[in-house]
Motif scaffolding. Structure first.
Motif, PDB file in Angstrom:
ATOM      1  N   MET A 135      33.743  45.302  41.799  1.00 51.55           N
ATOM      2  CA  MET A 135      34.075  44.699  43.091  1.00 51.55           C
ATOM      3  C   MET A 135      35.532  44.963  43.457  1.00 51.55           C
ATOM      4  O   MET A 135      35.884  45.107  44.639  1.00 51.55           O
ATOM      5  CB  MET A 135      33.811  43.191  43.050  1.00 51.55           C
ATOM      6  CG  MET A 135      32.333  42.825  42.923  1.00 51.55           C
ATOM      7  SD  MET A 135      31.286  43.504  44.248  1.00 51.55           S
ATOM      8  CE  MET A 135      30.569  44.945  43.412  1.00 51.55           C
ATOM      9  N   LEU A 136      36.385  45.046  42.431  1.00 51.82           N
ATOM     10  CA  LEU A 136      37.784  45.410  42.672  1.00 51.82           C
ATOM     11  C   LEU A 136      37.872  46.845  43.181  1.00 51.82           C
ATOM     12  O   LEU A 136      38.635  47.143  44.106  1.00 51.82           O
ATOM     13  CB  LEU A 136      38.580  45.241  41.378  1.00 51.82           C
ATOM     14  CG  LEU A 136      40.107  45.229  41.492  1.00 51.82           C
ATOM     15  CD1 LEU A 136      40.569  44.061  42.357  1.00 51.82           C
ATOM     16  CD2 LEU A 136      40.740  45.141  40.105  1.00 51.82           C
ATOM     17  N   LEU A 137      37.067  47.727  42.584  1.00 52.84           N
ATOM     18  CA  LEU A 137      37.042  49.121  43.041  1.00 52.84           C
ATOM     19  C   LEU A 137      36.547  49.229  44.481  1.00 52.84           C
ATOM     20  O   LEU A 137      37.012  50.079  45.246  1.00 52.84           O
ATOM     21  CB  LEU A 137      36.146  49.960  42.130  1.00 52.84           C
ATOM     22  CG  LEU A 137      36.628  50.229  40.703  1.00 52.84           C
ATOM     23  CD1 LEU A 137      35.607  51.075  39.960  1.00 52.84           C
ATOM     24  CD2 LEU A 137      37.990  50.907  40.699  1.00 52.84           C
ATOM     25  N   VAL A 138      35.576  48.388  44.842  1.00 50.24           N
ATOM     26  CA  VAL A 138      35.028  48.397  46.209  1.00 50.24           C
ATOM     27  C   VAL A 138      36.147  48.196  47.228  1.00 50.24           C
ATOM     28  O   VAL A 138      36.142  48.798  48.311  1.00 50.24           O
ATOM     29  CB  VAL A 138      33.953  47.298  46.355  1.00 50.24           C
ATOM     30  CG1 VAL A 138      33.624  47.038  47.812  1.00 50.24           C
ATOM     31  CG2 VAL A 138      32.699  47.692  45.592  1.00 50.24           C
ATOM     32  N   VAL A 139      37.125  47.355  46.876  1.00 51.84           N
ATOM     33  CA  VAL A 139      38.235  47.074  47.783  1.00 51.84           C
ATOM     34  C   VAL A 139      39.364  48.094  47.625  1.00 51.84           C
ATOM     35  O   VAL A 139      39.907  48.600  48.613  1.00 51.84           O
ATOM     36  CB  VAL A 139      38.765  45.644  47.538  1.00 51.84           C
ATOM     37  CG1 VAL A 139      40.019  45.380  48.369  1.00 51.84           C
ATOM     38  CG2 VAL A 139      37.688  44.619  47.865  1.00 51.84           C
ATOM     39  N   LEU A 269      37.027  46.837  54.876  1.00 50.86           N
ATOM     40  CA  LEU A 269      35.814  46.215  55.425  1.00 50.86           C
ATOM     41  C   LEU A 269      34.631  47.175  55.354  1.00 50.86           C
ATOM     42  O   LEU A 269      33.503  46.764  55.049  1.00 50.86           O
ATOM     43  CB  LEU A 269      36.056  45.781  56.873  1.00 50.86           C
ATOM     44  CG  LEU A 269      36.966  44.564  57.084  1.00 50.86           C
ATOM     45  CD1 LEU A 269      37.193  44.324  58.571  1.00 50.86           C
ATOM     46  CD2 LEU A 269      36.358  43.325  56.440  1.00 50.86           C
ATOM     47  N   CYS A 270      34.887  48.458  55.613  1.00 47.36           N
ATOM     48  CA  CYS A 270      33.813  49.454  55.511  1.00 47.36           C
ATOM     49  C   CYS A 270      33.334  49.579  54.067  1.00 47.36           C
ATOM     50  O   CYS A 270      32.132  49.722  53.817  1.00 47.36           O
ATOM     51  CB  CYS A 270      34.308  50.808  56.008  1.00 47.36           C
ATOM     52  SG  CYS A 270      33.715  51.209  57.662  1.00 47.36           S
ATOM     53  N   GLY A 271      34.261  49.555  53.125  1.00 52.68           N
ATOM     54  CA  GLY A 271      33.886  49.625  51.721  1.00 52.68           C
ATOM     55  C   GLY A 271      33.034  48.443  51.297  1.00 52.68           C
ATOM     56  O   GLY A 271      32.047  48.600  50.561  1.00 52.68           O
ATOM     57  N   ILE A 272      33.384  47.256  51.764  1.00 54.90           N
ATOM     58  CA  ILE A 272      32.590  46.055  51.460  1.00 54.90           C
ATOM     59  C   ILE A 272      31.194  46.185  52.065  1.00 54.90           C
ATOM     60  O   ILE A 272      30.193  45.821  51.434  1.00 54.90           O
ATOM     61  CB  ILE A 272      33.313  44.803  51.981  1.00 54.90           C
ATOM     62  CG1 ILE A 272      34.615  44.585  51.189  1.00 54.90           C
ATOM     63  CG2 ILE A 272      32.424  43.573  51.893  1.00 54.90           C
ATOM     64  CD1 ILE A 272      35.490  43.486  51.741  1.00 54.90           C
TER      65      ILE A 272
END
Length: 379
Positions: A135-139, A269-272
């Motif tokens: 989830m850290l990578l997602v951001v 936001l797009c990554g999330i």
């Protein structure tokens, strides 16, 4: 000399925002109906509908993110599909590792790595068996890439069509990289065949309901965050960059950091959105980075009405609803239909669906402002 501007009025009357809250409540009710009532009941909502609406909400988050940079700051990106896919890949690797030995080859490595004779995970996939780390990578991954790219692009004052072309080229280059089998991203097939998320069966109706509700909550949170930004002094500076960047610089503002902030936030936001998309759809592959997907995001925003926040959300739902219907009836003509939508919106609805709603609302409210014969003013 400080740059000041009058408070930005709300683009929609309070009734519209009340409708947003009511619509959110109704959407939140759907997974409850799916779990409570059996198939065949008049109140039952199918699992297909839940998955489809969840996917649409992920697209709506991406459209909202693009609206922040295009609609409010005047930066047209043709590469937001890259950030969407990067978030999806970061979450997708966690889901791949959660498969464990349930794959075809019964190995600790994903099937595609075993097939390509990989012996261990590459360094950049280290610790991806931990949900919090992914989830850290997602951001961080979309955010850092956007920050670095944006810093050099905005510092060089690249703007307009040149910036759009560069973002599209960046996305296309990344897609070609991810298609390669030796880069560790699954090649053409990408990541798929997920089994579990946080120990729960990913195909279970309860799990899908939770994913749906998390996506809905994220969309609402993103909308409130975007509204707080656009209604603040920061939002007025962003619109100043869009409408008169030279004047803004003349009165003492440096547009670089404002652009960089909204550009990076939009990428995050797009990554999330991409991370929420993957477990609900069940696959992520390099085709999500195709330039066509990024262009389609622009059409969502244009159809809904850029610079309105609510409009792009509606546009994403309308265009993807039409896509779902069209690709099931006349799949070979969908791209022609998509092009026709963009042309028709540009010619007849330049402000999108949101602009049409505002016009209709203004016509409805106009008769109320009639002259008062006693005072000579408007009653």
């Amino acid at each position: 000399m400080a740059f000041t501007a009058p408070p930005r009025p709300s683009l929609f009357p309070p009734a519209v925002w009340t409708g947003v809250l009511v619509g959110t409540a109704l959407l939140a009710l759907l997974p409850i109906l799916n779990l409570t009532f059996a198939d065949g009941s008049a109140l039952h909502v199918s699992s297909f509908t839940i998955a489809l609406l969840g996917k649409f909400m992920c697209f709506a988050i991406a459209a909202l993110a693009l609206d922040l940079v295009w609609g409010y700051t005047g930066i047209l990106s043709l590469g937001h599909g890259l950030f969407f896919a990067l978030g999806g890949y970061a979450h997708g690797m966690y889901l791949m590792r959660a498969i464990g030995r349930d794959g075809v080859y019964q190995s600790d490595l994903p099937d595609f790595m075993v097939f390509l004779d990989w012996k261990a995970y590459p360094w950049y996939w280290s610790f991806t068996d931990q949900f919090w780390y992914c989830m850290l990578l997602v951001v961080l991954v979309p955010g850092i890439l956007a920050f670095v790219f944006g810093f050099f692009a905005f510092r060089s004052r690249i703007k307009g069509v040149y910036f759009s072309i560069i973002t599209q080229a960046l996305t296309f280059a990344a897609m070609l990289l991810f298609f390669r089998n030796n880069t560790g991203f699954g090649g053409n097939n990408g990541f798929t065949d997920f089994k579990r998320i946080l120990g729960f069966t990913i195909t279970a109706p309860q799990t899908k309901a939770v994913l749906y509700l998390v996506t809905l909550a994220t969309l609402l949170g993103a909308l409130l965050l975007a509204r707080s930004i656009t209604q603040s002094k920061l939002g007025r500076v962003l619109t100043g960059i869009r409408d008169a960047e030279s004047r803004l610089m003349f009165v003492g503002y440096d547009p670089l950091w404002f652009k960089l902030f909204v550009w990076t936030l939009s990428a995050v936001l797009c990554g999330i959105a991409g991370a929420l998309y993957v477990p609900q759809v069940g696959i992520i592959n390099p085709s999500e980075m195709s330039p066509a997907n990024s262009i389609e995001m622009v059409i969502w925003v244009a159809t809904g009405g850029r610079g309105t926040l609510i409009g792009p959300i509606v546009g994403a739902g309308v265009v993807n609803g039409l896509k779902t219907w069209f690709t099931s009836v006349l799949p070979q003509y969908w791209l022609f239909a998509l092009g026709a939508i963009f042309v028709l919106v540009t010619l007849f609805l330049p402000q999108g669906i949101a602009g049409l709603v505002r016009k209709l609302w203004a016509k409805r409210a106009a008769p109320r402002a009639v002259a008062d014969p006693a005072t000579g003013g408007a009653s």
